[in-house]
Design an enzyme around this catalytic site. Structure first.
Site, PDB file in Angstrom:
ATOM      1  N   SER A 136       0.808  -1.228   0.000  1.00 18.98           N
ATOM      2  CA  SER A 136       0.000   0.000   0.000  1.00 18.98           C
ATOM      3  C   SER A 136       0.841   1.278   0.000  1.00 18.98           C
ATOM      4  O   SER A 136       1.652   1.511  -0.880  1.00 18.98           O
ATOM      5  CB  SER A 136      -0.952  -0.051   1.198  1.00 18.98           C
ATOM      6  OG  SER A 136      -1.966   0.908   1.079  1.00 18.98           O
ATOM      7  N   ASP A 146      -9.953  -6.881  -3.263  1.00 19.01           N
ATOM      8  CA  ASP A 146      -9.462  -5.514  -3.425  1.00 19.01           C
ATOM      9  C   ASP A 146      -9.675  -5.084  -4.880  1.00 19.01           C
ATOM     10  O   ASP A 146      -8.875  -5.375  -5.759  1.00 19.01           O
ATOM     11  CB  ASP A 146      -7.976  -5.441  -3.062  1.00 19.01           C
ATOM     12  CG  ASP A 146      -7.430  -4.013  -3.103  1.00 19.01           C
ATOM     13  OD1 ASP A 146      -8.185  -3.098  -3.480  1.00 19.01           O
ATOM     14  OD2 ASP A 146      -6.246  -3.826  -2.765  1.00 19.01           O
ATOM     15  N   HIS A 193      -7.795  -5.424   0.780  1.00 17.50           N
ATOM     16  CA  HIS A 193      -6.584  -4.647   0.506  1.00 17.50           C
ATOM     17  C   HIS A 193      -5.406  -5.105   1.366  1.00 17.50           C
ATOM     18  O   HIS A 193      -4.310  -5.321   0.853  1.00 17.50           O
ATOM     19  CB  HIS A 193      -6.876  -3.165   0.738  1.00 17.50           C
ATOM     20  CG  HIS A 193      -5.731  -2.272   0.424  1.00 17.50           C
ATOM     21  ND1 HIS A 193      -5.115  -2.242  -0.824  1.00 17.50           N
ATOM     22  CD2 HIS A 193      -5.056  -1.372   1.188  1.00 17.50           C
ATOM     23  CE1 HIS A 193      -4.140  -1.364  -0.816  1.00 17.50           C
ATOM     24  NE2 HIS A 193      -4.074  -0.827   0.391  1.00 17.50           N
TER      25      HIS A 193
END
Length: 246
Positions: free
Chosen positions: A146, A197, A224
């Site tokens: 991320s 995700d 995610h």
């Protein structure tokens, strides 16, 4: 005229001590080097500040057995800190496999101070580069979920020859680079993402798939933060990738 009376030495000393204490309490606290020991598993985690201006806090696990040549550096996403890799048991699993594992707190997260260098792409690459030098990490595998893509991708573009491997997990910042830039990188790569995700994972995959030496693992029933939702499958995929590299 009457002379000014003097305070006894004991009172002056007490006042001086009080002022010192008040000044100390008013100063911002600094992260302190810590040591955790998991006696039950014979695992020791060393954590402390690097000896530079990088202001990065890290957690490190030394291999329990004869170490492989690989070192694994784990970054983190916006909602987490380096503690997530301890909490999930990732540091321990890597150590038991013989890898040196280091999890970093990015600037402004966990025990790391914010850094002016983090405001620019070049600054973030410099920061990560300096931290790796401070920790004497030669040629690591970089795990980047991320938000940490803001650090890992600039470093990858600049210094991919200094990486043994790259593990992007739906990283940010992929849109800042072209297909050609990704296709020029020969670093062995494991692309990990959660099947649920539908946002950042799919966006980043559009660019990451142009990395010529990559494999892809999609974790089912995971969003995610797929490593958090399916830790067993995540660890299996990561260790399989690392074992092939070593």
């Amino acid at each position: 005229m009457q002379g000014t009376s003097k305070l006894p030495k004991g009172v002056l000393l007490a006042l001086g001590l009080l002022i010192t204490i008040l000044l100390y309490l008013g100063l911002p606290s600094l992260p302190q080097p810590l040591i955790w020991t998991w006696n039950s598993d014979n695992v020791t985690i060393l954590a402390g500040l690097t000896h530079s201006n990088s202001s990065i806090f890290y957690r490190e696990v030394q291999p329990l057995h004869k170490p492989h040549r690989l070192e694994v550096v784990l970054l983190h996403g916006k909602a987490f800190t380096s503690h997530i890799w301890q909490q999930l048991g990732t540091l321990e699993k890597l150590s038991r496999r013989g890898y040196r594992a280091i999890a970093l707190d990015l600037p402004g997260f966990g025990n790391s101070f914010p850094s002016p260098a983090a405001r620019t792409e070049a600054g973030r690459a410099d920061l990560l580069d300096q931290v790796l030098q401070d920790l004497k990490v030669k040629k690591p595998v970089l795990v980047s979920p991320s938000l940490s893509g803001h650090y890992a991708l600039p470093f990858l573009m600049r210094a991919h020859g200094r990486l043994n491997g790259f593990v992007p997990i739906a990283p940010t910042f992929t849109e800042n680079y072209t297909q050609k830039q990704f296709s020029d990188i020969k670093t062995p790569t494991l692309i990990l993402y959660g099947a649920l995700d539908k946002g950042l994972a799919q966006e980043s995959l559009q660019k990451l798939r142009h990395l010529p030496n990559h494999s892809t693992v999609k974790l089912q029933d995971a969003g995610h933060a797929c490593y958090l939702h399916q830790p067993h499958d995540f660890h299996d995929a990561l260790l399989t990738f690392l074992d092939k590299l070593s």
